[in-house]
Design a protein around this motif. Structure first.
Motif, PDB file in Angstrom:
ATOM      1  N   LYS A  24       0.834  -1.206   0.000  1.00  0.00           N
ATOM      2  CA  LYS A  24       0.000   0.000   0.000  1.00  0.00           C
ATOM      3  C   LYS A  24       0.866   1.252   0.000  1.00  0.00           C
ATOM      4  O   LYS A  24       0.598   2.215  -0.736  1.00  0.00           O
ATOM      5  CB  LYS A  24      -0.903  -0.016   1.236  1.00  0.00           C
ATOM      6  CG  LYS A  24      -1.751   1.254   1.428  1.00  0.00           C
ATOM      7  CD  LYS A  24      -2.752   1.441   0.306  1.00  0.00           C
ATOM      8  CE  LYS A  24      -3.833   2.474   0.638  1.00  0.00           C
ATOM      9  NZ  LYS A  24      -3.323   3.810   0.968  1.00  0.00           N
ATOM     10  N   ARG A  50       1.684   6.369  -6.972  1.00  0.00           N
ATOM     11  CA  ARG A  50       0.497   7.110  -7.410  1.00  0.00           C
ATOM     12  C   ARG A  50       0.724   8.618  -7.314  1.00  0.00           C
ATOM     13  O   ARG A  50       0.121   9.396  -8.063  1.00  0.00           O
ATOM     14  CB  ARG A  50      -0.695   6.686  -6.543  1.00  0.00           C
ATOM     15  CG  ARG A  50      -2.020   7.285  -6.961  1.00  0.00           C
ATOM     16  CD  ARG A  50      -2.466   6.751  -8.313  1.00  0.00           C
ATOM     17  NE  ARG A  50      -3.750   7.337  -8.708  1.00  0.00           N
ATOM     18  CZ  ARG A  50      -3.899   8.541  -9.253  1.00  0.00           C
ATOM     19  NH1 ARG A  50      -2.844   9.313  -9.476  1.00  0.00           N
ATOM     20  NH2 ARG A  50      -5.095   8.986  -9.589  1.00  0.00           N
ATOM     21  N   TYR A  63       2.391   1.592  -3.449  1.00  0.00           N
ATOM     22  CA  TYR A  63       1.384   2.102  -4.387  1.00  0.00           C
ATOM     23  C   TYR A  63       1.173   3.590  -4.188  1.00  0.00           C
ATOM     24  O   TYR A  63       1.127   4.360  -5.160  1.00  0.00           O
ATOM     25  CB  TYR A  63       0.068   1.348  -4.207  1.00  0.00           C
ATOM     26  CG  TYR A  63      -1.080   1.995  -4.939  1.00  0.00           C
ATOM     27  CD1 TYR A  63      -1.320   1.715  -6.284  1.00  0.00           C
ATOM     28  CD2 TYR A  63      -1.907   2.926  -4.302  1.00  0.00           C
ATOM     29  CE1 TYR A  63      -2.354   2.336  -6.974  1.00  0.00           C
ATOM     30  CE2 TYR A  63      -2.932   3.555  -4.984  1.00  0.00           C
ATOM     31  CZ  TYR A  63      -3.155   3.256  -6.312  1.00  0.00           C
ATOM     32  OH  TYR A  63      -4.160   3.883  -6.991  1.00  0.00           O
ATOM     33  N   ASP A  64       1.056   4.024  -2.945  1.00  0.00           N
ATOM     34  CA  ASP A  64       0.807   5.442  -2.660  1.00  0.00           C
ATOM     35  C   ASP A  64       1.952   6.318  -3.158  1.00  0.00           C
ATOM     36  O   ASP A  64       1.728   7.409  -3.694  1.00  0.00           O
ATOM     37  CB  ASP A  64       0.607   5.652  -1.158  1.00  0.00           C
ATOM     38  CG  ASP A  64      -0.725   5.109  -0.663  1.00  0.00           C
ATOM     39  OD1 ASP A  64      -1.613   4.845  -1.502  1.00  0.00           O
ATOM     40  OD2 ASP A  64      -0.868   4.937   0.564  1.00  0.00           O
TER      41      ASP A  64
END
Length: 199
Positions: free
Chosen positions: A121, A128, A124-125
């Protein structure tokens, strides 16, 4: 710390050109740039883009140098024939934005985006948040790191979504010409079926 998936480190091979593939495997900024370029052009062209840009910029090819470069000069390098992308102007702008983001947030070290990441996570953050990285691109990059480079933090499969499975469907699954052909077939079939990449 990230754990290995068992994949041989640095098995990504997309372009068919050994030098271009090696640059993307060895240089984290090139890997991020290649993935950013991978839209509306063939995957091979996108992942060869960093090598072409490096040839055009010479010793100024780095996140730090590109971050300080005159935008018009960078755009000229993208537009030089053959153009680096179908939309060289907008992609040159995104390249500059990506380089500046890496300098401002990671001291110019693109590999620091994932070097100390603790979870899928979090990875991904971070991805992103990069200029030019939407949801799907970030998920695919999580899968690239895990499948091709052994950077597989806890929860990476959930973060990568459909790109985590073993079915060849994205650049994360390409380690040579055969895999590239399989991914192309899958994408063609998905398009024919009127489905999105994430269906």
């Amino acid at each position: 710390m990230a754990s290995s998936t068992g994949s041989e480190r640095g098995t990504l091979a997309v372009t068919g050109d050994p030098a271009s593939d090696q640059l993307v495997r060895d240089d984290p900024f090139s890997l991020l740039l290649a993935m950013m370029l991978d839209q509306q052009i063939p995957m091979e062209k996108a992942f060869k883009g960093p090598a072409v840009l490096a040839e055009r910029l010479g010793d100024r090819y780095s996140a730090a140098s590109i971050a300080e470069m005159d935008p018009d000069e960078l755009e000229a390098a993208f537009k030089e024939k053959p153009a680096l992308h179908r939309f060289p102007g907008s992609m040159a702008k995104r390249c500059g934005q990506l380089a500046r983001y890496i300098v401002e947030n990671y001291d110019g070290d693109a590999g620091a985006v994932w070097a100390d990441v603790r979870s899928g996570k979090a990875l991904y953050d971070r991805l992103r948040a990069l200029p030019g990285y939407g949801d799907e691109k970030a998920k695919i990059f999580v899968a690239i790191l895990a499948k091709r480079f052994g950077v597989a933090p806890r929860g990476w499969k959930a973060a990568a979504g459909p790109f985590a499975d073993g079915h060849p469907r994205s650049v994360a699954d390409i380690d040579g010409p055969d895999a590239l052909a399989e991914v192309r077939i899958w994408k063609k079939n998905q398009k024919a079926a009127g489905k999105s990449k994430q269906d």
